[in-house]
Design an enzyme around this catalytic site. Sequence first.
Site, short mmCIF file in Angstrom:
data_model
loop_
_atom_site.label_atom_id
_atom_site.label_comp_id
_atom_site.label_asym_id
_atom_site.label_seq_id
_atom_site.Cartn_x
_atom_site.Cartn_y
_atom_site.Cartn_z
N PHE A 124 23.50 -9.39 -9.56
CA PHE A 124 22.98 -9.73 -10.90
C PHE A 124 22.02 -8.67 -11.42
O PHE A 124 22.30 -7.99 -12.42
CB PHE A 124 22.33 -11.12 -10.80
CG PHE A 124 21.35 -11.43 -11.89
CD1 PHE A 124 21.68 -11.22 -13.23
CD2 PHE A 124 20.10 -11.93 -11.59
CE1 PHE A 124 20.77 -11.51 -14.24
CE2 PHE A 124 19.19 -12.23 -12.58
CZ PHE A 124 19.52 -12.01 -13.92
N ILE A 125 20.90 -8.46 -10.74
CA ILE A 125 19.92 -7.48 -11.22
C ILE A 125 20.45 -6.06 -10.99
O ILE A 125 20.32 -5.19 -11.85
CB ILE A 125 18.57 -7.67 -10.50
CG1 ILE A 125 18.02 -9.07 -10.78
CG2 ILE A 125 17.56 -6.62 -10.94
CD1 ILE A 125 16.72 -9.39 -10.04
N TYR A 131 11.63 -16.00 3.43
CA TYR A 131 11.98 -15.05 2.37
C TYR A 131 10.73 -14.36 1.83
O TYR A 131 10.69 -13.13 1.70
CB TYR A 131 12.71 -15.78 1.25
CG TYR A 131 12.92 -14.93 0.01
CD1 TYR A 131 13.88 -13.93 -0.01
CD2 TYR A 131 12.15 -15.13 -1.13
CE1 TYR A 131 14.07 -13.14 -1.13
CE2 TYR A 131 12.34 -14.36 -2.26
CZ TYR A 131 13.30 -13.37 -2.26
OH TYR A 131 13.47 -12.59 -3.36
N VAL A 139 17.43 -21.39 -12.17
CA VAL A 139 17.41 -22.61 -12.98
C VAL A 139 18.08 -22.39 -14.33
O VAL A 139 18.80 -23.27 -14.83
CB VAL A 139 15.96 -23.12 -13.15
CG1 VAL A 139 15.11 -22.10 -13.89
CG2 VAL A 139 15.94 -24.45 -13.90
N ILE A 140 17.89 -21.22 -14.94
CA ILE A 140 18.50 -20.96 -16.25
C ILE A 140 20.01 -20.89 -16.13
O ILE A 140 20.74 -21.46 -16.94
CB ILE A 140 17.92 -19.68 -16.86
CG1 ILE A 140 16.47 -19.91 -17.30
CG2 ILE A 140 18.77 -19.20 -18.04
CD1 ILE A 140 15.80 -18.72 -17.94
N LEU A 146 28.88 -7.15 -0.92
CA LEU A 146 29.58 -8.13 -1.76
C LEU A 146 29.40 -9.56 -1.27
O LEU A 146 30.25 -10.42 -1.52
CB LEU A 146 31.07 -7.79 -1.87
CG LEU A 146 31.41 -6.45 -2.52
CD1 LEU A 146 32.92 -6.24 -2.56
CD2 LEU A 146 30.84 -6.38 -3.93
N ALA A 161 19.23 -4.80 -2.57
CA ALA A 161 20.05 -5.60 -1.65
C ALA A 161 19.15 -6.47 -0.78
O ALA A 161 18.22 -5.98 -0.15
CB ALA A 161 20.90 -4.68 -0.78
N ALA A 162 19.44 -7.76 -0.76
CA ALA A 162 18.60 -8.68 0.01
C ALA A 162 19.27 -10.04 0.08
O ALA A 162 20.17 -10.36 -0.70
CB ALA A 162 17.21 -8.81 -0.63
N GLN A 163 18.80 -10.84 1.03
CA GLN A 163 19.13 -12.27 1.07
C GLN A 163 18.09 -12.95 0.19
O GLN A 163 16.90 -12.92 0.50
CB GLN A 163 19.06 -12.76 2.52
CG GLN A 163 19.62 -14.15 2.74
CD GLN A 163 18.83 -15.26 2.08
OE1 GLN A 163 19.34 -15.93 1.19
NE2 GLN A 163 17.59 -15.44 2.49
#
Length: 730
Positions: free
Chosen positions: A11-12, A140, A183-184, A33, A73-75
């Site tokens: 997304f970002i 996290y 949420v959005i 991915l 890149a991250a969880q």
Amino acid sequence: MKVLVTGGYGFIGSHVAERFHKEGYEVFIIDNLSSGKIKNVNFKHRGYRLSVEDPKCEEIFRSNRFDAIVHLAAQVNVATSMENPRQDTKSNVLGLVNMLSLGSKYRAKKFIFASSAAVYGSGTETPLEETAPCEPISPYGMSKWVGETYCRKWGELYGLETVCFRFSNVYGPRQNSVGEGGVISIFADRVLAGDDLYIYGTGEQTRDFIYVEDVADAIYRASYSPLTGVYNLSTQTESSVNMLVKLLHNLHGTPAEVIYQEPRAGDIDRSVLCNAKIKKDLDWSPMYGLRQGLEKTYDWFKQNHPTSRELTHQASNSTRLHNLFTKIKPYLENLLAFTLMAILTLTRWDLSYSFIDIKMFYITIIGIVYGNRQAIMAVALSVGLLIYQRLTDGHELISMLYDTDFFFQIGMYLCIGLVVGYAVERKNDKIRSQHTEIKEIEEKYEFLNEVYQEAREVKNELQQRIMNSGDSFGKIHAITKELDSLEPEEIFTSTVNVIESIMDTKAVSIYIVSGNGAYLRLAGHSKAIGEEAAKSLKVEDHEYISRIFLEGHVFVNRELAPGIPLMAAPVHRHGETVAIIALDELPFEKFSLYYQNLFKITVELVSSALSRAFSYVEATESLRYVEDTPILTHEVFETIRKNKQAAREQHNIGYTLLTPGGEVASLRDYSLEIKALLRETDYIGLGEAGKLLILLSNTGPDDVARVLERFSNRNISLRILEEEVEAVYG
């Protein structure tokens, strides 16, 4: 310029990659991915399907020297981090360390790390500043906090410039419902589907929502700025969940039913980050308010929501059916084979061949084809069939317990099933292991071949650019052939021509450093500059000159301060600055990093030529001067004089020849006394018939008058050489 965006299909990451692409960067993406989608990036780039902790990432760094690394890149799911902290640590800590290590090893200029507001935990003092205590309440948040520490320490230990951005709740197109700020996207998804909206709590809890393009803008601007350290990235605006629902209803037109539920454990009532620090240090501010950002986000969801849901559902059903059929296929085929064998056995087809037991063939074939598990099933079915045969032949079940032939047959079935099944299973395991190894080797080969092909493409592209470019190495080489001289004065004149041609400017000046390093003496300049060029510059009076001496690098007047050259570079010899070349004018489109590097390379060529010439002068010093005097021999002086004539014709750089006004008693004493009053750019030599001459560089009528007056004050009589008067003054 090259940028690596990890998680660039997410997304970002996709928005960040798109921003760098629009700014003219070569974009490289590493993404496994797990949550990203290749379709999010639809421009030319180079992508690698890898996890950031994978050792193969080094091949990418080795082949491409990145100017900036953006580590996204991250969880990102807090709930997942609670359920599986090991996986969270692997992605968010080990992956970061791998990227930092490769970034420092291959000399990246900037490393930007995506941290999170989760590092603050349940901090209640709002808006939260960067100095607020960090008390993360999830693995996290802890992994992001640890990541900030790694970035800071990598800067201290290895000199890698790092910036950590603590994102508030990011939203925008391409977002899914996983992770922070979801949420959005969840609400937009449910509103478009006509589903109810669930709000945990009263809905008055607030969040700091920031549009994704504002995030991409801050990251891009930070990549080329001197910014380092930790910064909040937010709008510093509180928006309640109820307000968010109201805005979505206004956009959609049809209100969805809102269902309020009990608050979730650990939810924060208020969350807003202070952005004053980044506004001040980066001169950045968010461009999108919540209303404008929601409009763009809603439009994207409206265009993509129905199709994507249907395709995903169809693909999911198809995959499930395929997997189910793959699992039950061996059992179905085993039952089919048993059915055929049972028919042959029960119809007494084998009576004429009583020594043949079809069941053994069945067990053997199933074991060979499917291995141990199906072989045991075949044994069980065969034993059941054998019992059925015995019962139909009139044997009692109890009597079979005492029948050695019956147990012998069962033992044979079991032995054949186990031996054949085990042997085949072992063979299959070995084959699978070999296939796995082959697949890994093929993947590695494919990966390395991809990197190699990309390197070849880049090489071919660069070669094509060099061949077609007006600033090609061929052109530079042809131009810099003018510097092939062993006479410093000739090199000074040629340098003006070379710099003018390569940099496309008519405002070049060359200054020689005085013996004590306190002054710069003008040695040559472009014809267009004329009398505007200062004949002498005091080093301590000019900050940019002092910086060049101190740093030894190209100076660029990025602020366009008046009275200062646009670019200036030092000419080095034996590690010391012996001259400075300055550009006072440059076409706007060439006031760039590319031409800065081109200028640097050209000046290095000049440095090499001058160093060679000075070495030659030193080696031939005994042949250049009249013995025990600073007087140049006639041959050497004539060479310098001809170079001065060429400079006057090409660049309008004047010079003057003086001669003693009377008889000279001692040539040696007289020349030493004169030499002490001359500049580094002036010369004493022998003219025709052994006449003593003094050559004054860069002098006009006013300069000559002052020089003659200065010598007169020392009781030294000089006059302008008569045959030079017309040539010098026109």
